[in-house]
Design a protein around this motif. Structure first.
Motif, PDB file in Angstrom:
ATOM      1  N   ALA A 108      35.848  41.382  33.004  1.00  0.00           N
ATOM      2  CA  ALA A 108      36.055  42.786  32.663  1.00  0.00           C
ATOM      3  C   ALA A 108      37.548  43.057  32.537  1.00  0.00           C
ATOM      4  N   GLU A 109      37.891  43.904  31.616  1.00  0.00           N
ATOM      5  CA  GLU A 109      39.293  44.264  31.417  1.00  0.00           C
ATOM      6  C   GLU A 109      39.595  45.546  32.186  1.00  0.00           C
ATOM      7  N   PRO A 110      40.502  45.497  33.147  1.00  0.00           N
ATOM      8  CA  PRO A 110      40.824  46.715  33.891  1.00  0.00           C
ATOM      9  C   PRO A 110      41.393  47.797  32.979  1.00  0.00           C
ATOM     10  N   TRP A 111      41.068  49.035  33.306  1.00  0.00           N
ATOM     11  CA  TRP A 111      41.699  50.149  32.590  1.00  0.00           C
ATOM     12  C   TRP A 111      43.198  50.138  32.879  1.00  0.00           C
ATOM     13  N   ARG A 112      43.547  49.900  34.135  1.00  0.00           N
ATOM     14  CA  ARG A 112      44.944  49.759  34.528  1.00  0.00           C
ATOM     15  C   ARG A 112      45.045  48.716  35.640  1.00  0.00           C
ATOM     16  N   THR A 157      47.584  46.051  45.514  1.00  0.00           N
ATOM     17  CA  THR A 157      47.432  46.095  44.063  1.00  0.00           C
ATOM     18  C   THR A 157      46.007  46.556  43.769  1.00  0.00           C
ATOM     19  N   VAL A 158      45.863  47.446  42.783  1.00  0.00           N
ATOM     20  CA  VAL A 158      44.553  48.038  42.493  1.00  0.00           C
ATOM     21  C   VAL A 158      44.197  47.799  41.031  1.00  0.00           C
ATOM     22  N   PHE A 159      43.055  47.180  40.817  1.00  0.00           N
ATOM     23  CA  PHE A 159      42.510  47.003  39.472  1.00  0.00           C
ATOM     24  C   PHE A 159      41.384  48.017  39.296  1.00  0.00           C
ATOM     25  N   THR A 160      41.458  48.809  38.233  1.00  0.00           N
ATOM     26  CA  THR A 160      40.536  49.935  38.059  1.00  0.00           C
ATOM     27  C   THR A 160      39.652  49.717  36.840  1.00  0.00           C
ATOM     28  N   PHE A 161      38.348  49.954  37.008  1.00  0.00           N
ATOM     29  CA  PHE A 161      37.359  49.707  35.960  1.00  0.00           C
ATOM     30  C   PHE A 161      36.485  50.944  35.804  1.00  0.00           C
ATOM     31  N   PHE A 162      36.424  51.475  34.572  1.00  0.00           N
ATOM     32  CA  PHE A 162      35.656  52.693  34.309  1.00  0.00           C
ATOM     33  C   PHE A 162      34.315  52.326  33.697  1.00  0.00           C
ATOM     34  N   GLU A 163      33.226  52.730  34.354  1.00  0.00           N
ATOM     35  CA  GLU A 163      31.876  52.486  33.850  1.00  0.00           C
ATOM     36  C   GLU A 163      31.439  53.746  33.114  1.00  0.00           C
TER      37      GLU A 163
END
Length: 339
Positions: A39-43, A54-60
């Motif tokens: 999955a590609e993180p939003w940011r 560090t935070v990887f964010t994923f929008f469903e």
């Protein structure tokens, strides 16, 4: 009539091979062999200091849910917060495309997941916590606030979960208020943030707070508080607790419902104090509570309410199979006629 799931398959319905759990380390070899793309993180929010992850964010997009992979930059130890299991209500099918993307990302980044964290028993999406545990290794605990037992007692009779054993081997860790635990070298603290639901917690890690549905982005405001055990007074107090944090802290929210902008997952405490449309600095309790109750009174039920709760109060496990091996979601009804 209840929704029917495919009884010939287990929790994972994308391919039969997904029913096998990975028990050796953190490798999702099944996914790698199938070339599941990460999955590609939003940011990618890189750690700003030694105490903050560090935070990887994923929008469903289907449920407007933010999922988080939170990493200690010193060790690459990680937690996953509020992962989503894909559910199509029209067909009754459950798939794992979203969760598989997270798993592939974890593998490609060479992260070691230590815990799966839930902020509350969601009523608008199914959690993938149990599936991730299967794939990453059964030793990884699925964690939630201790008041999930109150939510389980409320909803168990609504869905025919009359045998208490249906909650065995579901959640592994029940956090106490203000409990602390380690993520690699980072210190994490559990914040009880009731109001949206009574079991709701947030996770404070350095200058990052994972708020779930206890507050939304400033132009969205606040979540509803009309579910059983929800309480507008408690929601006001929880939001005020978040607004009392240092101004530079980032609040990472559980959902976003953007209008005329791209989705975003965070704002600072300072931005929330200045611009939260429902409860900015100076909003008195009486005004907020009156508005929240009036607003909740005209809201319809979330479209995935019943499937979500039947899965989420069991940490992501599907309802038990019947004598014929079938799996059903139940929908409670009320009727003024006896037919």
């Amino acid at each position: 009539m209840p929704y029917v799931l495919d009884p010939t398959r287990g929790l994972s319905t994308t391919t039969p091979s997904h029913t096998a759990a990975s028990t050796s380390g953190q490798t999702s070899s099944i996914l790698l062999k199938r070339n599941v793309p990460p999955a590609e993180p939003w940011r990618r929010h890189i750690s700003p200091d030694a105490a903050t992850p560090t935070v990887f964010t994923f929008f469903e997009k289907a449920t407007s849910t933010w999922q988080y992979i939170v990493v200690d930059p010193h060790t690459s130890d990680a937690v996953v917060i509020d992962p989503v299991l894909d559910y199509d209500a029209s067909s009754g099918s459950i798939t794992t495309q979203t969760a598989d993307g997270l798993l592939s990302f974890i593998e490609h980044e060479r992260l070691t997941v230590r815990r799966i964290l839930e902020t509350h028993a969601h009523a608008d999406h199914l959690t993938a916590a149990q599936y991730l545990k299967q794939q990453l290794g059964q030793h990884i605990p699925v964690c939630i606030g201790q008041r999930i037992t109150q939510v389980q007692k409320t909803f168990a009779p609504k869905y025919g979960f009359d045998d208490p054993s249906v909650f065995d081997n579901t959640f592994d860790c029940f956090f106490k208020d203000d409990e602390e635990f380690k993520l690699g070298q980072l210190c994490c603290r559990v914040m009880h943030l009731p109001g949206h639901t009574p079991d709701h917690v947030g996770y404070l890690i350095g200058k990052a707070v994972f708020t779930g549905d206890s507050i939304f982005n400033p132009d969205v405001g606040s979540a509803r508080a009309d579910f059983p055990g929800g309480n507008a007074e408690d929601l006001y107090a929880s939001m005020q607790r978040l607004l009392s944090l240092p101004t530079a802290y980032r609040l990472f929210v559980g959902h976003d419902y953007p209008q005329d902008r791209d989705q975003t997952c965070w704002s600072t405490v300072e931005e929330q104090r200045e611009r939260n449309k429902h409860l900015k600095l100076g909003t008195d309790a009486e005004t907020f509570i009156k508005w929240r109750k009036e607003r909740d009174a005209v809201l319809g039920a979330p479209k995935l309410l019943h499937p979500s709760l039947q899965v989420n109060i069991r940490a992501g496990k599907l309802p038990p199979k019947d004598a014929q091996g079938r799996v059903f979601f139940k929908i409670p009804i009320t009727s003024e006629v006896d037919v």
